[in-house]
Design an enzyme around this catalytic site. Sequence first.
Site, short mmCIF file in Angstrom:
data_model
loop_
_atom_site.label_atom_id
_atom_site.label_comp_id
_atom_site.label_asym_id
_atom_site.label_seq_id
_atom_site.Cartn_x
_atom_site.Cartn_y
_atom_site.Cartn_z
N ILE A 36 23.26 -62.81 70.45
CA ILE A 36 23.58 -61.86 69.39
C ILE A 36 23.21 -62.54 68.07
CG2 ILE A 36 25.35 -60.46 68.27
CD1 ILE A 36 26.98 -60.73 70.91
N TYR A 37 22.23 -61.96 67.38
CA TYR A 37 21.75 -62.53 66.12
C TYR A 37 22.42 -61.85 64.93
CZ TYR A 37 18.15 -65.19 68.47
OH TYR A 37 17.49 -66.10 69.25
N PHE A 38 22.66 -62.65 63.91
CA PHE A 38 23.31 -62.18 62.68
C PHE A 38 22.44 -62.50 61.48
CE2 PHE A 38 26.64 -62.77 65.71
CZ PHE A 38 27.54 -61.76 65.45
N VAL A 106 22.19 -58.17 63.90
CA VAL A 106 20.81 -57.71 63.77
C VAL A 106 20.32 -57.12 65.08
CG1 VAL A 106 18.43 -58.47 63.33
CG2 VAL A 106 20.31 -59.45 62.02
N ARG A 107 20.47 -57.88 66.17
CA ARG A 107 19.97 -57.44 67.47
C ARG A 107 20.55 -58.33 68.55
NH1 ARG A 107 16.01 -54.40 69.44
NH2 ARG A 107 15.06 -53.97 67.43
#
Length: 181
Positions: A36-38, A106-107
Amino acid sequence: MIEVEVKAKISSFEEIEQKLDEIGATKTKKEFQEDIYFNSPVVDFAQTDEALRIRTTKENDNTNIFITYKGPKIDSASKTRKEIEMGIEDSVKCADIFEEIGFKKVRTIRKNRQYYEYENFEISLDDIEGLDPYMEIEVALEDGQDYSEAQNEIFELFEKLGITDGFERTSYLELLENLYK
């Protein structure tokens, strides 16, 4: 730690697995990864070339969770960058903390990754949801160590495996973001 990493698009996992076997690489593990990207509320990581993620890995009955920060790339031929990683216990609470202090998801990227070891290299074959097959070769160095020799050795190993093109400096996150713009 400095991570020297190069990845390339490959045509077939089976072909590369055979070549890895021929050179004596050892298959070490297979795991599922969810990243999980931030993005930061202060700077746009897409502009600064940084990354912050929560990674959950699952191998058999074992689950591990890590926060990883990746600094900007420090050369033009590979994905060499500073990396800081720390184990945590709860990805949901960590994501909540990040969002409460202004970070935005983000995604989420999901992949199955097969690991190999060869000499001092870690090799991974990556089956990423939404992308073609990729192979990464990386080596970890201490801060301050010269990375240029390691980078050259990685490219030599790719050549030994018959891969001379298809190299990619962008992250899987960037590749997926570019696909879905």
